[in-house]
Structures are given as structure tokens and as C-alpha cells.
Design a protein around this motif. Structure first.
Motif, PDB file in Angstrom:
ATOM      1  N   SER A 294       3.551   5.557   8.495  1.00 28.16           N
ATOM      2  CA  SER A 294       2.319   6.329   8.305  1.00 28.16           C
ATOM      3  C   SER A 294       2.610   7.770   7.895  1.00 28.16           C
ATOM      4  O   SER A 294       1.796   8.399   7.225  1.00 28.16           O
ATOM      5  N   THR A 301       4.499   9.565   2.342  1.00 26.28           N
ATOM      6  CA  THR A 301       3.877   8.239   2.372  1.00 26.28           C
ATOM      7  C   THR A 301       2.943   7.989   1.193  1.00 26.28           C
ATOM      8  O   THR A 301       2.828   6.859   0.720  1.00 26.28           O
ATOM      9  N   VAL A 302       2.306   9.048   0.696  1.00 28.95           N
ATOM     10  CA  VAL A 302       1.362   8.861  -0.414  1.00 28.95           C
ATOM     11  C   VAL A 302       2.049   8.208  -1.612  1.00 28.95           C
ATOM     12  O   VAL A 302       1.412   7.530  -2.422  1.00 28.95           O
ATOM     13  N   TYR A 305       1.581   4.555  -1.608  1.00 31.71           N
ATOM     14  CA  TYR A 305       0.246   4.247  -2.136  1.00 31.71           C
ATOM     15  C   TYR A 305       0.240   4.344  -3.667  1.00 31.71           C
ATOM     16  O   TYR A 305      -0.318   3.473  -4.355  1.00 31.71           O
ATOM     17  N   ILE A 317       1.953  -2.316   2.619  1.00 31.26           N
ATOM     18  CA  ILE A 317       1.767  -2.311   4.072  1.00 31.26           C
ATOM     19  C   ILE A 317       2.230  -0.955   4.594  1.00 31.26           C
ATOM     20  O   ILE A 317       3.356  -0.530   4.317  1.00 31.26           O
ATOM     21  N   LEU A 318       1.341  -0.257   5.310  1.00 28.02           N
ATOM     22  CA  LEU A 318       1.713   0.979   6.003  1.00 28.02           C
ATOM     23  C   LEU A 318       1.578   0.742   7.502  1.00 28.02           C
ATOM     24  O   LEU A 318       0.543   0.286   7.971  1.00 28.02           O
ATOM     25  N   PHE A 319       2.652   1.054   8.220  1.00 25.28           N
ATOM     26  CA  PHE A 319       2.656   0.861   9.675  1.00 25.28           C
ATOM     27  C   PHE A 319       2.155   2.122  10.382  1.00 25.28           C
ATOM     28  O   PHE A 319       2.308   3.231   9.869  1.00 25.28           O
TER      29      PHE A 319
ATOM     30  N   TYR B 305      -6.782   4.086   2.436  1.00 26.70           N
ATOM     31  CA  TYR B 305      -5.605   4.911   2.704  1.00 26.70           C
ATOM     32  C   TYR B 305      -5.981   6.093   3.607  1.00 26.70           C
ATOM     33  O   TYR B 305      -5.270   6.411   4.560  1.00 26.70           O
ATOM     34  N   GLN B 308      -6.328   4.950   7.186  1.00 27.65           N
ATOM     35  CA  GLN B 308      -5.022   4.732   7.831  1.00 27.65           C
ATOM     36  C   GLN B 308      -4.351   6.055   8.165  1.00 27.65           C
ATOM     37  O   GLN B 308      -3.737   6.198   9.229  1.00 27.65           O
ATOM     38  N   LEU B 316      -2.198  -0.443   7.502  1.00 32.14           N
ATOM     39  CA  LEU B 316      -2.921  -0.665   6.243  1.00 32.14           C
ATOM     40  C   LEU B 316      -2.274  -1.790   5.459  1.00 32.14           C
ATOM     41  O   LEU B 316      -1.049  -1.851   5.345  1.00 32.14           O
TER      42      LEU B 316
END
Lengths: 347, 347
Positions: A294, A301-302, A305, A317-319, B305, B308, B316
Motif C-alpha cells: 500500500s 505505489t502509484v 497502478y 493487487i495492492l496489499f 485506488y 485503497q 485492492l
């Protein structure tokens, strides 16, 4: 045209290979084949053929007797470089080649992840040129690293592989896929970003010093880099360190200062923006699984995306409560998602 | 203080309830209990107790004999509103309450998803106030819809539920969780966004007309709204329509023009920005699973996004080549991720 010398050499003390798979592993191969047959992923003819091959396996040398901590470090020569790698797992399906992060070597792959992957395919852990026991000079570009990684794959005689790239290894995985699309079936990108991504031209000022701090033992450096500050994440980090310390013999050599410097340059160049910077992602038609924490403090992290939004066929998948090494923190969940992704029918 | 009248009434022709679960369902309950015991999610004492209860089930009326297409439409009164709902599934674990999208009623839930969820818990499909066979006026605010949804849950005597909110139902799920945190264990948010999200104050000019187009049959409207233009996605869309057309009897009533108008207003107000607009997400400490398609044309994907990134404990998943209804397109993969999430230990 490059001239390639493909020669697999196994050096002492790495030669202690058990030449036959256990009955347990053979049973697993059969179960797996039956699953593939049931799902229609292989034809009855292929099933019969594989089954026969599997029966003959005990009489042939192969890698499936090994696991993460017992797989010998092996070497293969290509383009004058002697590449170090380890290979183990179930010798059916498409092998997966793992590409390592900045400052990591063969001992930094997580057995909780590699063993899960190895249940359904061969897993090939790699040191790129100049890393650990691999010879050669580390290139100062991702393009150069991708050429070397492809040379290694070619030298192993592999014609169709899945790629797993973590962090800088994810840059290399993207570039290999663009350069050699016919070689790559599926790609898993963890804790990484696109060429010219957001905040990737240089490390965050709070993050950069973490790569230069001295610890005893030094692998403690990964706790703040790979894990979030929460108690739960740090505890997962200590479990991860326990796992990568589990291999006692035949360990890799440390990454040299010269290689660290070259890779820093390569990463900085990759991260620097350019016009039309994400266009190259449109050329990657392979299915891609993008995974991150995250709040990745190394590669924001972006960028995961952005990868998902610009790749034609990518799942993200983002944790929660996690950082650059989310697959180490959520190794079980990650492994399930990764194997689901790799085993999914292409249809 | 509100006065609540909790009265469950079952009207003809909805009363054809089979009063006992099949042996097959009982066996599934036992298998599930054994899994929970093995994972340490329930104590041996609880296992023994549940097992005894499970044995007694055949002698008591319960909902587990039903599936998506056979579960009768039932009614419960609260605050002067008669709410329509359907309830079925495995009567162990935390029940999950499903909150529907704009213009959808009880017949718009996907049996491929609800049946998968029902294997491990009771599934409660709901019509909010003014929707379908539910009486009452549809509120013009999400806050009002959340109050009504909580009333319905209270009226069913449920004290601890999981919530599944799709699109506008996701707005309601967020608000119920903020207003009644003690009521909610885990939340699944699909194709939705935060209050004041990006591009949520009004529908995209290309998307808005899709909600007013006349089709024959009218449910064809969901193909461009829920699915991407690709052949694969549109084919998945037609399979989805086949599934929601599968229930032949005891169907719900259409959503009225008055309710559509009220919900439009509620959605527009929710989508309008405000200072500190995402702060409320920090109050949601429940684990949340956020899911969307790669290009949601109704509530832009970036809002998943944002959810999340701003929720303290959220995972996510974004699917490739998909739109607002990604869980309908990837129903199998979605169901696996959703059930994994719901069954994950809280530790």
C-alpha cells in the motif's frame, strides 16, 4: 549477431545432486497432470506423453529432487559471462525465471514464495551479470541488464518462460518482454514501476539513506525497506529474514560495490521521465500480474497502478499495511494469487 | 431514538420454503466446520457446539435449503418500511448483506457470485427503501440510504455482518460502516468510490446517456455499462445476463422513476467534493476488499485506488479489460478472492 557459448558447468561443492525425484514428488507431478487434463489445459495425448516421461524421470538426472535450500548453485556461460543460477521444482509446464532486486543475490529470494511456485513448474533463480557469483560487469542500463538476462535464459536452452521481476528485476522483466516477446508467456511484476514513472528518477530523501546504513547482521537493512513500520509488518519481516537465512551451505557471494554503483545508475536512468514514456507498455500483450504494498517507499505505489492502467492485459493487487516487499509479508496470499495467475487458462 | 417494529412476514407465493437442508448441505457444513477447526478459526468447543446445532438443523426451519434462484422473496418491517430481501446459504459464520447498484433490484445480483459466497455463510440480498418490492420513499442522500440499510439489518436481528456494496451500494456500505462500526466485520466494495472522489460529481457525458437508452429486453443496457467493448468482455456480459434471467418465478418489481430520480440526487451529492473529503475513510478500521475493472466508465477506476490508499486496512484488486461490473465478468476469480478475504483469519 552475438556468438553464444552454452555450457552448463556444475562446480564443487554444488555437485551433490540427488539424481532422482522422490515418490512424493512423482505423485505430485501426476496429480498436477491430472488437474491440467481435467481443466483441458493439456490434451489426453500430451497427458499420456508427460505421464510416461514422469515415470522415466527416476532414471534421469533432473532438478526436481531439490528444494529452495538444497538446490545447488549452478553456472552457465553465455557471451563470456558465467551466470550463477539455481533451478528446482516440478519439471512440467512453463518454467519461471526470477529476476532479483537491487543489492540482492540468489540468497534473497524467499523460499516461502519459490517453493509455492515450484509445486507447479521449474523455478530458476538468477544472478544477473556482475551480481554475486556471476561474472561480468554489471551494465549501467536496464537495456543491458535485459540483454544479459535474455542471454542467460537462452543459454539454459529455454524457449518459453514466465518472468518474475521484483523492483529493479521488474524493470528488467519489462524490458526482456519488450525485446523478446516470443520468449515470454506471462509476467509477474512486484514492487516496481514503468520507465519514467512517478517519483522514480531518484529515491525519496527519506528512503535513500536506508540503502547505505550498516547493520549487524546486514540483512536487517531490509526490515525498513521491504516492510511497513507496523508491528505486524515488522514481525512478518523478521519471519522473512529467518527464511532467507535458512540456507546454510553453498550461499552466494555479496553484491560488489562496483555492481551496486552500476545498478544505481541503471535504475536512475530507467526512472528518469521521457516523452511518451508509457507507450512501450502498450507493446506488452502478455498477461501481467502487478503486485505491490500500500505504501512502497522505494518505488511509489502509484507506479503499480500506472503499470496496470497502461498494460493492455494486467491485473493489479495492492496489499494493506505494506511496503516494497509486500510479497514477502503476504507470502501465502501472494503465492496463491501468483500460482492462480500462472495456471489460468489463456482462453 | 427510533422505534423499530421488527416483524418478518413471508407472503404468498414466497412461502414455498423447504424446511430442511439436504444431506449434501449438511455434509458441506461439516466439511467447512472441520476446515475452520483445522485452521484454528474456531475452538474445539465451538466445533462441537456447531456440529450439534448442524445435526439439529433438519428439524428446524432455516434458509439453507435454498439457492439463489429458489430463495423466496421475504419481507421485514422496520421504521414503517417493508423491506424486501432474499436469504439463503450456509448458516454458519458471519452473514453477508449485499447492497445493490443504481437501478438494480433483487434480480440484479449475480448467482455466480452469490452461490459462491453462500457456500460459507448466509447471503442476504436486499432492496433498499423504495426499491423493487420494498416500500417507503427512496432517500435523496446516501446517509438516508445507510440509515435504511442499517434498519433492515437490525430488523433481521443481525448484530454482526459483512457488507458487500456494488457501485451506489458501495457508497451505502461505506456509510453504514462509518455510522455503525460495531455492526460490520468486513467490507467488500466493488466498482465504487469515496465521497467526493475523482470525476464522481456527475457522470461522464459519454456514460450518462447509457442509463436512459431503451432496449428490448431492457437488461441489455448493462452490456455497455458493466462490460468493456472487447469481444471477450461482451461475451462475459451475455453470460451474466443469462444468469440473472435464470430466476423464472417470484421476481422483483422494477425500480420506479421516482426512486431513480432520488438515487440520482443521492449519488450526485455523494460524488460532490468537500474539504477533507477522504478523512472519513480513516475511521473505517475493518478489513476492506476493493475491486474494480481496469476502466470503469461509471465511477472512474482511480477511485478504487483512492479508496485503497486512504482506508487503513484495504486490499485492492483491479481486473484487466473490464469496466464497472468486473465481478460479473470475472465471477469465478472474484468469488475466490472474496471468499478468501472473508474467511481470512483476523489475526
Amino acid at each position: 549477431m552475438q556468438t553464444k557459448s552454452n555450457q552448463t558447468t556444475e562446480l564443487e561443492p554444488h555437485a551433490a545432486v540427488t539424481p532422482m525425484p522422490s515418490a512424493d514428488r512423482l505423485a505430485r507431478i501426476h496429480t498436477r497432470l491430472e488437474e491440467l487434463l481435467e481443466r483441458g489445459d493439456i490434451s489426453p495425448e500430451a497427458f499420456a506423453e508427460y505421464s510416461t516421461v514422469a515415470h522415466e524421470l527416476p532414471t534421469t538426472a533432473n532438478t526436481s529432487a531439490h528444494e529452495h535450500n538444497t538446490a545447488p548453485t549452478q553456472f552457465v556461460e553465455a557471451d563470456g559471462i558465467r551466470f550463477a543460477y539455481r533451478r528446482f521444482g516440478n519439471p512440467i509446464g512453463t518454467p519461471i525465471v526470477l529476476l532479483q532486486h537491487f543489492m540482492g543475490n540468489l540468497d534473497n529470494y524467499d523460499p516461502a514464495v519459490t517453493e509455492a511456485l515450484a509445486a507447479g513448474r521449474e523455478v530458476i533463480l538468477t544472478d544477473n551479470a556482475g551480481v554475486g557469483l556471476s561474472t561480468g560487469a554489471a551494465p549501467e542500463t536496464v537495456a543491458g541488464m535485459a540483454r544479459d538476462a535474455a542471454s542467460l535464459i537462452d543459454a539454459l536452452g529455454l524457449t518459453h518462460v514466465d518472468l518474475f521481476g521484483f523492483s529493479m528485476g521488474g524493470y528488467v522483466a519489462q524490458q526482456v518482454t519488450v525485446d523478446r516477446p516470443e520468449l515470454v508467456r506471462r509476467v509477474i511484476l512486484v514492487g516496481t514501476g514503468p520507465r519514467g514513472g512517478e517519483g522514480m528518477a531518484q529515491l525519496d530523501p527519506d528512503t535513500a539513506p536506508l540503502f547505505g546504513t550498516i547493520y549487524d547482521p546486514q540483512d536487517l537493512m531490509w526490515l525498513p525497506i521491504f516492510f511497513s513500520p507496523s508491528d505486524a509488518s515488522q514481525a512478518a519481516g523478521r519471519r522473512f529474514l529467518g527464511r532467507i537465512r535458512g540456507r546454510r551451505e553453498d550461499r552466494d557471494a555479496p553484491v560488489s560495490p562496483a555492481t551496486i554503483a552500476a545498478h544505481s545508475t541503471a535504475a536512475r536512468r530507467w526512472g528518469a521521465g521521457a516523452a511518451g514514456r508509457f507507450d512501450y507498455l502498450r507493446e506488452i500483450h502478455q498477461p501481467v500480474l502487478v503486485i505491490n504494498g500500500s505504501n512502497d517507499i522505494v518505488i511509489p505505489t502509484v507506479n503499480s497502478y500506472i503499470l496496470q492502467q497502461n498494460l493492455p492485459n494486467a491485473e493489479l493487487i495492492l496489499f494493506p499495511d505494506s511496503n516494497h516487499g509486500s510479497h514477502f509479508q503476504f507470502s501465502e496470499q501472494f503465492s496463491r494469487s501468483a500460482t492462480d495467475f500462472l495456471e489460468r487458462s489463456n482462453v
